[in-house]
Scaffold this active site. Structure first.
Site, PDB file in Angstrom:
ATOM      1  CG  ASP A  37      -0.430  -0.248   2.506  1.00 25.98           C
ATOM      2  OD1 ASP A  37       0.797  -0.111   2.661  1.00 25.98           O
ATOM      3  OD2 ASP A  37      -1.196  -0.535   3.442  1.00 25.98           O
TER       4      ASP A  37
ATOM      5  CG  ASP B 267       3.010  -5.113   5.687  1.00 26.26           C
ATOM      6  OD1 ASP B 267       2.350  -4.539   6.583  1.00 26.26           O
ATOM      7  OD2 ASP B 267       2.858  -4.872   4.485  1.00 26.26           O
TER       8      ASP B 267
END
Length: 342
Positions: free
Chosen positions: A247, A314
Site C-alpha cells: 500500500d 510488513d
C-alpha cells in the site's frame, strides 16, 4: 497457463501469492521510476533482524476485540466486512483503520444480527453512514455495493455461511486467497503493466492474515477441547505463502531509509501531493518494489536462521512508519478500492 512468462508452472495453476511475488519481480526488472537500493535495503534488514521486532507481534484482539467473545460465524463475518471496507480513508481525515474497527465492534456488541449474511447482502449506504462511518464518507455507495456483493456470493455459493467458505479452503491460506479473488470481483487487485497482467491481492491476503491472527489469539486463551471448534482457522505453514500488503506506509519508510529510490518525475508528483492514478506505471512500480523489498528482507532473515513471515515484516515497517511519518517525505496518494493510500 502462462502469465508474463515469469512463474514456475507448478505454482501458476493455483497459488495467487506466487503470482504476486513473480509479477512484482518482473515489474522491477523493467521499472523506470522506482529502484531498490540493495545496500541500504541490506542495512534495514540487519537493523530489523537485530531489533527482534518481528518477535513481538501485536495481538489481533488489541486492534479489534477478543475473538472468543462472539460466535465463529460472527467473527468471520466481522473479518469479511472490515477487509471489504478497508480502503481509501484519506479523503476523510482524521478517520483511520482504528475508527473502522471500533465502530464495527460497537455494532457487533449493540446489534449482533447486523453480522449475518441476510443483513449484509442487503446493506445500504445509509446504514454504513449511520453505524460504521458516522459521516458522509467517501465512496459509501461503492462500499455498500461491495459488501452486498461479498455476502450475496456467500449466500448463493456457501449456504450463507462464512464458516462454510473458510472450511472449503481446507486449512490452506493461499487457497483461501484464491477463493476470495475468484469469488469476489471487488477483491481482484490486479492491473496491466506495459501490456501484461500483474497481481497484488492486498485485501484478500489481509483477510486471510486476519483470520490467522485471530486464531493465534484463540490459541492463547482457549483450552484445547474448545480450540478444536476453531480448527478451520488453522492454516499451518501455508500462511508463509502470503506476501506483504502493498500500500503506502511501507514504501514511504523504505524510501526514507534509502532502500527505495524514485525518479525525479515521481518524486515531484508526490511532493506536490498529486494523486497517482490507480494502476498507473508510478503506482504499480511503488507497490511492486515494496513487495520485492520485503521478500529480500525476509531472505536476509532466513540466512540468519529466522523464518519471519512477510506479513510480520510488513507490520514492523508500518509501525516504524507511523513513528516517523511527520519527519519524512510524504507518501503517494491514490483513489482506489484495493488499499488504503493515506
Amino acid at each position: 497457463a502462462e502469465y508474463m512468462g515469469f512463474c514456475e508452472q507448478e505454482n501458476m495453476e493455483q497459488n495467487p501469492c506466487a503470482y504476486v511475488k513473480a509479477s512484482s519481480k518482473k515489474i522491477m526488472a523493467e521499472a523506470t521510476h522506482v529502484k531498490i537500493n540493495e545496500e541500504n535495503l541490506s542495512k534495514i534488514s540487519e537493523e530489523l533482524y537485530a531489533s527482534k521486532a518481528t518477535d513481538v507481534f501485536e495481538s489481533w484482539g488489541k486492534c479489534h476485540f477478543p475473538p472468543e467473545i462472539c460466535s465463529l460465524e460472527q467473527l468471520l463475518a466481522y473479518i469479511f466486512v472490515i477487509d471489504t471496507l478497508n480502503y481509501c480513508f484519506w479523503p476523510n481525515p482524521p478517520f483511520e483503520y482504528d475508527n473502522l474497527a471500533g465502530n464495527l465492534y460497537e455494532r457487533l456488541k449493540n446489534s449482533p444480527s447486523f453480522f449475518t449474511t441476510e443483513k449484509l447482502m442487503n446493506i445500504t449506504p445509509k446504514e454504513l453512514r449511520e453505524y460504521i462511518f458516522k459521516c458522509d464518507f467517501c465512496l459509501l455507495e461503492e462500499r455498500a455495493r461491495m459488501i452486498r456483493e461479498v455476502f450475496t456470493v456467500i449466500s448463493l455459493h456457501f449456504k450463507g455461511s462464512c464458516i462454510a467458505m473458510v472450511k472449503a479452503a481446507s486449512n490452506n491460506a493461499w487457497m483461501l486467497v484464491k477463493m476470495i479473488v475468484d469469488s469476489f470481483c471487488c477483491f481482484r487487485d490486479q492491473a496491466i503493466y506495459k501490456g501484461c497482467q500483474v497481481f497484488f491481492y492486498k485485501r484478500a491476503q489481509i483477510l486471510v492474515s486476519d483470520i490467522h491472527l485471530a486464531y493465534a489469539d484463540l490459541r492463547k486463551t482457549l483450552k484445547p477441547d474448545t480450540l478444536a471448534n476453531y480448527s478451520i482457522l488453522d492454516f499451518g505453514d501455508s500462511i508463509k505463502e502470503l506476501t506483504m500488503f502493498a500500500d503506502y506506509r511501507v514504501p514511504q519508510v523504505l524510501r526514507a531509509k534509502g532502500a527505495l529510490e524514485y525518479s525525479k518525475e515521481l518524486s515531484d508528483l508526490i511532493a506536490l501531493a498529486k494523486e497517482l492514478a490507480y494502476s498507473s506505471v508510478y503506482e504499480i512500480e511503488i507497490r511492486a518494489a515494496t513487495i520485492v523489498a520485503v521478500e529480500k528482507v525476509r531472505e536476509h532473515f532466513k540466512k540468519k536462521g529466522k523464518d519471519a513471515l512477510s506479513t510480520e515484516i510488513d507490520v514492523c515497517l508500518c509501525h516504524i512508519g507511523e513513528n516517523i511519518k511527520s519527519e519524512v517525505l510524504p507518501h503517494h496518494v491514490t483513489l482506489s478500492i484495493f488499499y488504503q493510500p493515506t
